[in-house]
Scaffold this motif. Structure first.
Motif, short mmCIF file in Angstrom:
data_model
loop_
_atom_site.label_atom_id
_atom_site.label_comp_id
_atom_site.label_asym_id
_atom_site.label_seq_id
_atom_site.Cartn_x
_atom_site.Cartn_y
_atom_site.Cartn_z
N ALA A 1 0.83 -1.21 0.00
CA ALA A 1 0.00 0.00 0.00
C ALA A 1 0.86 1.26 0.00
O ALA A 1 0.59 2.21 -0.76
CB ALA A 1 -0.92 0.00 1.22
N LEU A 2 1.92 1.26 0.81
CA LEU A 2 2.81 2.43 0.85
C LEU A 2 3.54 2.61 -0.47
O LEU A 2 3.78 3.75 -0.91
CB LEU A 2 3.81 2.27 1.99
CG LEU A 2 3.25 2.42 3.41
CD1 LEU A 2 4.31 2.04 4.44
CD2 LEU A 2 2.74 3.83 3.66
N MET A 3 3.90 1.51 -1.12
CA MET A 3 4.59 1.58 -2.40
C MET A 3 3.70 2.19 -3.48
O MET A 3 4.17 2.91 -4.38
CB MET A 3 5.05 0.19 -2.82
CG MET A 3 5.60 0.07 -4.22
SD MET A 3 6.17 -1.61 -4.62
CE MET A 3 4.62 -2.53 -4.53
N LEU A 4 2.41 1.91 -3.41
CA LEU A 4 1.48 2.39 -4.44
C LEU A 4 1.23 3.90 -4.35
O LEU A 4 0.82 4.50 -5.35
CB LEU A 4 0.16 1.64 -4.34
CG LEU A 4 0.21 0.16 -4.75
CD1 LEU A 4 -1.15 -0.49 -4.53
CD2 LEU A 4 0.65 0.01 -6.19
N ILE A 5 1.48 4.50 -3.19
CA ILE A 5 1.23 5.94 -3.05
C ILE A 5 2.07 6.76 -4.02
O ILE A 5 1.53 7.57 -4.79
CB ILE A 5 1.46 6.39 -1.59
CG1 ILE A 5 0.40 5.76 -0.68
CG2 ILE A 5 1.41 7.92 -1.48
CD1 ILE A 5 0.59 6.05 0.79
#
Length: 227
Positions: free
Chosen positions: A59-63
């Motif tokens: 999820a953090l990577m997709l930001i």
């Protein structure tokens, strides 16, 4: 005169100098989000034993992927992929041989089941290495440049942030206070900072994060081969 090893890719330098102070503030805000989310995930792990690291890292990577209009601004570009992967792969395999495989075989360590090793490969290369390289080397670090105006200072500042990024989760997951976890943190910090410098060197040399991701995954895989 700079040696070829430390020569930066022109495209990397162009991107570095294109960032502004608002970009830097956005990167620091994103970093703060990472610290908070990691701490919360670590606290949940300590209280319930449930691990949400896969979901959290993806999820953090997709930001940054979603907010960046150009993937090249987070190191995902077509420049020098073969050279980057070749050099990084050679370094990573040599590291694995010296640090893990040869010592493991020599000491008679038990090899993990192949299915578990395959699972570890996916975990370390995608959930850990790719997510951290996109989030940190690709997004956060280059955007620190407008604040310090010197590349070496941005790398140093970025290295400190990268090392401390690991602190909240590890501290919370162990159920420790900041003071209690500090000795363990100090013991691991120099190694994390060293690898930060290596990963950054690969990124700036070749203009992409493919090589740093490969090497990052191979380094982490050293803990996922033997029982």
């Amino acid at each position: 005169m700079k040696t070829k090893l430390f020569r930066a890719d022109p495209h990397y330098l162009d991107i570095l100098h294109s960032f502004t102070v608002p970009d830097a503030l956005m990167a620091l805000g994103y970093y703060l989000v990472i610290l908070i989310v990691y701490y919360c995930a670590g606290s949940i792990m300590a209280r319930t034993g449930k691990y949400y690291g896969v979901f959290v890292n993806v999820a953090l990577m997709l930001i940054p992927v979603m907010i960046c209009r150009k993937m090249s601004s987070i190191g995902l570009c077509k420049r020098n992929p073969e050279r980057s992967l070749l050099v990084s792969g050679m370094i990573g395999i040599l590291f694995l041989l010296i640090s893990t495989i040869i010592p493991g075989i020599s000491s008679g360590a038990r090899l993990l089941p192949l299915k578990k090793i395959a699972s570890n490969v996916i975990y370390f290369f995608v959930v850990i290495a790719l997510s951290e390289e996109i989030s940190f080397r690709g997004f956060i670090q280059p955007r620190l440049y407008p604040l310090v105006k010197r590349e070496w200072l941005a790398v140093l500042f970025g290295g400190i942030l990268f090392v401390f990024m690991h602190y909240p989760y590890q501290m919370a997951a162990r159920g420790m206070t900041a003071a209690q976890y500090w000795p363990q943190f100090i013991a691991s910090a120099p190694f994390q900072f060293f690898w930060h410098l290596v990963f950054t060197t690969l990124y700036r040399r070749y203009g992409n994060i493919y090589g740093s991701t490969l090497l990052h995954g191979l380094v982490d895989l050293s803990g996922g081969i033997f029982a």
